[in-house]
Design a protein around this motif. Structure first.
Motif, mmCIF file in Angstrom:
data_model
loop_
_atom_site.group_PDB
_atom_site.id
_atom_site.type_symbol
_atom_site.label_atom_id
_atom_site.label_comp_id
_atom_site.label_asym_id
_atom_site.label_seq_id
_atom_site.Cartn_x
_atom_site.Cartn_y
_atom_site.Cartn_z
ATOM 1 N N GLU A 11 0.769 -1.047 0.003
ATOM 2 C CA GLU A 11 0.037 0.016 -0.143
ATOM 3 C C GLU A 11 0.845 1.179 0.049
ATOM 4 N N GLU A 67 3.688 4.385 -12.210
ATOM 5 C CA GLU A 67 2.819 3.047 -11.934
ATOM 6 C C GLU A 67 1.937 2.860 -12.963
ATOM 7 N N ILE A 74 -4.952 10.760 -3.300
ATOM 8 C CA ILE A 74 -3.929 9.982 -3.831
ATOM 9 C C ILE A 74 -2.637 9.878 -3.091
ATOM 10 N N ASN A 76 -6.829 2.954 2.813
ATOM 11 C CA ASN A 76 -7.001 2.519 1.246
ATOM 12 C C ASN A 76 -8.150 2.045 1.111
ATOM 13 N N ARG A 119 -6.990 0.620 -5.806
ATOM 14 C CA ARG A 119 -5.806 0.273 -4.925
ATOM 15 C C ARG A 119 -5.203 1.580 -4.722
ATOM 16 N N ARG A 120 -5.271 2.790 -5.154
ATOM 17 C CA ARG A 120 -4.616 4.303 -4.995
ATOM 18 C C ARG A 120 -5.488 5.079 -4.426
ATOM 19 N N ARG A 121 -6.864 4.731 -3.970
ATOM 20 C CA ARG A 121 -7.624 5.537 -3.480
ATOM 21 C C ARG A 121 -7.587 5.543 -1.763
ATOM 22 N N TRP A 122 -7.218 6.852 -1.326
ATOM 23 C CA TRP A 122 -7.139 6.995 0.219
ATOM 24 C C TRP A 122 -8.178 7.644 0.574
ATOM 25 N N ILE A 162 2.598 7.830 -6.298
ATOM 26 C CA ILE A 162 2.177 7.455 -7.899
ATOM 27 C C ILE A 162 2.351 8.823 -8.684
#
Length: 138
Positions: free
Chosen positions: A24, A111, A99, A85, A72-75, A103
């Motif tokens: 993560e 990525e 984000i 996450n 998987r990049r959403r916080w 990235i």
């Protein structure tokens, strides 16, 4: 052939979530260290995660529609101020998220190929260069 009996199949870590933390990107420097990226040295927003003792660097002042961010990049920031996450969870209509800086860090290998992420990475590259292109004194 090898000493299989005395070698551990995984790193000697007491932290059972260590691999999840790495996956993560919750590898930010802990306080009291400054919340800056160890690669490009830009200041970021640092948040504690649900993994005890682990922090994540999120891009400052960037809140975007969650549907525009790769899974998987959403916080999100919970009501307790902890970053979480969302992984593959489908975001609710109108949901916003943060984000991770990794990235869009100009010094790390990209990525993904989302156009707005590429634009933000280029912007950060210019910001990072300004840190080192200071005028000569005297």
């Amino acid at each position: 052939m090898g000493d299989n009996e005395s070698t551990s199949p995984c790193p000697d870590r007491s932290d059972g979530d260590y691999f999840q933390v790495l996956l993560e990107g919750a590898t930010a420097p802990r306080p009291p260290a400054p919340p800056e990226c160890p690669f490009c040295e830009l200041l970021q927003d640092r948040y504690a995660t649900s993994y005890t003792g682990h922090w994540v660097l999120l891009e400052p002042r960037i809140v975007v529609p969650a549907r525009t961010v790769p899974p998987r990049r959403r916080w999100i920031i919970t009501s307790t101020g902890t970053a979480m996450n969302l992984w593959d969870a489908e975001p609710l209509p109108g949901a916003k998220c943060r984000i991770p800086h990794r990235i869009v860090c100009p010094w790390l290998e990209p990525e993904d190929h989302w156009p707005w992420v590429t634009a933000l990475r280029q912007y950060n590259s210019r910001r990072s260069q300004r840190l080192f292109d200071l005028p000569d004194t005297g």
